[in-house]
Every structure is written in C-alpha cells, then in structure tokens.
Design a protein around this motif. Structure first.
Motif: not given
Length: 496
Positions: A75, A80, A150, A154, A159
């Motif tokens: 990350i 990610g 999520e 990320l 990401a």
C-alpha cells in the motif's frame, strides 16, 4: 501507473503454484485474470500485494523495482487489494475502518485525522454513488457496502493499482452493477485494475484484456472481446461442456408448505405456500437477508417453525427434528462449506464414516477408508482419505459435501451451490445434482447468480423482505423481470 510482473514463481512444497508468470497492466486498463479454481490466480495477487513472498521473478511499477514483503509495503507503493471477503473490522464504525492503516498510506486526500478520514469518505461516497454512513457499525453494512468502504479506504490511502480478487462471490446483481460502474470510473481516471475471476461473463463485460492461468502458468492472453470458447479452452486445456437449460421432470407432490412461517438469526420468512414435485428444481432469488436462508434452514429442521405446516409425500413432518428429517431423506448443503457443512481437522475418511456409518456400533476403519477412496474417485475429489477439508479448494469441499449426501434423498436444500466455483466445477456439481431427479428427489436452492437460477430451475421464486412475492417460469422469464422481482416489484404476469 504501469505494472509489470516478470517470470513470477511461487512454490508450496512440491506444488508450483505460479510458474514463470509474466504480464503487464497499463494505466487505465482493466486487466482480467481468469482461470479455474487452483490455477494460481489468488497466489499471484497475494505475491503482488505482499501477503506472500515470491520465490523468483521481478515486479516493477513504472519501471522501478518493487519487492513487497508485507501488505504495508504494497500500500505504501500504491498497490491495494480488495479481497473476496472485505478485510473490515465488524465491531468498528465505517469511519474507524477508514483509519485502519492510515499511518502507512500515501493519503490522496490530505492528512490522517478522523476529520480528514470523514471528509475523504464523504467525498468518495459522493463521487462514486456509495451509500455509507461514516458512523454506522460495519456489521450493519451489506457485503456490497463493505466492499465500497474498503475501496474508499484504499483510494484514500493512495492506491494507484487496484486488485479485486473474486469480488462478486457474495454480492447481489445490483451490488455487482454498482461495483462494475466504480471499477470503470476508476480506470477512466487512469488507475490500473486487476480483476480476478473464474466467471467468463464478468471478465467479458468489464475487462479490456485478459490473461488466462492454467496449472500455475500463463496459458494465453487475449484482447477483449474474443470468442468465449477460446477462453474456455485456454482455461481447461480442452473442450468443456457448458451448462444447458434442463427439462422439467416435476411429478407428484413431494414437499408441501402451507402458511409456513419461520424466524432465525434476526431474519424471517412468512406465510409461504409452496408445493414442489418429485424431480422438480425450485430456485430462490433474493437480496441478501430477504428470507431465503431462513426458509431453507427451517425446512431442513435447523430453524424453528412459528406456524404453518411442512409435509413430505403428504405426511406432516412439521414437528420433526433435524436428525429425524435426515432419516426421512432431507439433505441440507449450506453456503459456508467449511463453517457449517464440514468439520475442520477431521479427515475425509472420518467425514465419510460419520455420514454413512454413524449407525454402526463400532466403525470398521479399514472399510471406511476404502469407502473414502471409492468416493474420492467417484466424486473427483482432489485429495486423499487423510486430507482435512481446510486443505481442499472450494470446489473440492463442495464435491466432498456431495459425497456425504445419502444415496437416496427425498429433498435437497442448498444455499449458493456453486459460489466460488469455476465453470467446469459448477457444471459437474449440477450434473450430479440433476441426476438425482430421476429417483424423485426434489431440489430447492438459493442463489445470487441469475444465470444459475435461469439455467437449472423449473420455477424461480423471488424472496423480498421475508416473503415470497412472485414466481417465474425459468423458461419464459427475463433477467430484467427477475431483477424487478428481486427488487420487490412484481412484473405483469408474475404469480405471487
């Protein structure tokens, strides 16, 4: 950001899970990673995202070498991963989950405070059409909303390469459409996306290019669109007979529900009137928590009936226990194979003995082992009599569940019978199930896969908010009409 993988190798003992795998993903590209269960897809993305160390090969981002030894390394580099089951902390709020790993990210949206995280979550929700309350407990979110959370986390952590590992396994059709819209929007912004799947139709509808893995190695790569049969041949190395619509074999009533009402784990199913004929296949469609799981568990005897009756071949069995229903020929296959269907730590031989020799005072273990060997061969289980279920792939766990089924079953009840399985495994599972109709077995199954429902069902029932709100003939309905039923709208001509 251009991502390059060159000759990646990963070995687990004698098994070469990744064998000199090379591929390149350009900025703005959605790259499909396709293959049957056990082809090496998940191993490859775990190497890329720092969950596994590679045994050989190179990774480069924009030409710079990358050696992720942990998810934190990945990350920090801008990679990610969204797992099949989102890695969220259920007791925490959505906002608390946003802050997980904040000290290691390259925050695209500024600082690392709770105020920064809240602002970022609200901004990303507005941008992508997510519906997440920052203060809501994560346990109250659907699987699709947890995926959205999520993805937002990320993106906030910076990401620039997003990996999605079998992300549609546990979400509804509408949630899948929202997820795909998000992926396309991210690609348009220049993000590199790796989409891991064994579902041809998903890869074809979403991806620009696809790399096919077979037995750990690259079997081929193609620009999309391309001929589906060509991809199937690359996946399996041979022609695979794809699923075809079945012919109804419905006979005399086998299972009858009248005013059937049950409740379990906070979910209810109310006033179900249903007759399932001998040899008939009934599919149940519905959003997560609509009541289909409670219905199947209550019919199997694992959830209590509040009112109404349940009859088998005209005999009232409403008050019988789960064990008594097993003896009557009811068989239940749960969605979570390992948690609810199998016993971690027990061998295949021990599972077979418990299922088929439980009435013996003393188990003949030599005979039980021979029985296990025969069933391993008959059900094509990639394992040994000494294998434990947690060491088997999802497809082989499902084959083991079928091997535990009695030779003659009156009623088979299933939740998501092919969830997480590749094309060949899913088709094989259904061939075994449909063969049982000839002896009069009635099959009732719930699935979030509309293609599966329309291919294998004689009739499809729609569950919405704890009720059966409609019924459709699988040979005449459309995906659009089925989608309306699932959403609570009854199209003209759909029976209630």
């Amino acid at each position: 950001m251009t991502l390059e993988l060159r000759r990646i190798r990963k070995r687990f003992g004698p098994v070469l899970a990744n064998d000199d795998v090379s591929l390149t993903i350009a900025p703005g590209e959605i790259h499909g990673l396709l293959g049957e269960n056990g082809a090496g897809k998940s191993t490859l993305v775990k190497v890329l995202s720092g969950f596994l160390d590679r045994d050989g090969g190179e990774i480069a981002l924009d030409g710079q070498p990358l050696n992720p030894r942990s998810p934190r390394d990945a990350i920090e580099a801008g990679i990610g991963i969204l797992h099949q089951e989102p890695l969220v902390f259920l007791p925490f709020s959505a906002l608390d989950n946003m802050l997980v790993g904040a000290e290691h990210g390259r925050q695209a949206g500024g600082g690392r405070s709770r105020a920064d995280a809240r602002a970022a979550l609200e901004r990303l929700c507005a941008e992508f059409g997510f519906t997440i309350d920052p203060d809501a407990p994560t346990s109250a979110l659907t699987v699709g909303e947890r995926q959205q959370l999520e993805i937002a986390r990320l993106l906030w952590l910076g990401a620039r390469v997003l990996i999605l590992d079998e992300p549609t396994t546990a979400i509804s059709q509408s949630q899948r459409e929202r997820l795909f819209a998000t992926i396309r929007a991210l690609a348009e912004q220049g993000m590199s996306v790796i989409f891991v799947s064994h579902k041809l139709e998903e890869v074809e509808s979403l991806c620009h290019r696809v790399t096919v893995l077979r037995q750990g190695a690259v079997a081929g790569a193609r620009e999309l669109p391309c001929d589906a049969s060509e991809l199937v041949s690359l996946m399996f190395g041979r022609h695979v007979e794809l699923a075809r619509r079945t012919t109804s074999m419905a006979g005399a009533p086998r299972l009858t529900l009248s005013g059937f009402t049950a409740e379990a784990d906070g979910s209810a199913i109310t006033d179900v009137d249903l007759t399932v004929g001998r040899g008939e296949v009934i599919g149940i469609a519905g959003l997560e928590g609509a009541g289909q799981r409670t219905l199947l568990r209550a019919v199997s005897g694992l959830a209590g009936v509040r009112r109404g009756t349940l009859a088998l071949d005209g005999r009232d069995v409403t008050s019988t226990s789960y064990r008594e229903r097993l003896r009557l020929g009811f068989h239940y296959m749960p969605a979570d194979r390992l948690a609810d269907g199998l016993v971690p730590g027990l061998t295949v031989t021990e599972h077979i003995a418990l299922a088929h020799r439980a009435d013996e005072k003393f188990i003949d273990w030599d005979a039980a082992r021979k029985d296990a060997e025969e069933r391993i061969a008959r059900f094509s289980i990639r394992g040994t009599p000494d294998s434990v279920p947690e060491s088997l792939s999802g497809g082989n766990q499902q084959r083991l569940l079928l091997a535990l089924m009695p030779e003659v079953a009156s009623v088979v009840l299933m939740e998501h019978p092919t969830r997480g399985l590749d094309l060949e495994s899913a088709a094989w599972i259904w061939r075994q199930l449909l063969a049982r109709r000839e002896s009069g077995t009635a099959i009732v199954f719930a699935s979030s896969d509309l293609d599966e429902l329309m291919t294998y069902s004689d009739r499809i029932l729609a569950c919405f908010s704890g009720r059966i709100i409609g019924e459709a003939d699988a040979t005449r309905t459309s995906v659009e009409d089925l989608g309306m039923l699932i959403g609570g709208k009854v199209p003209a001509g759909a029976g209630a």
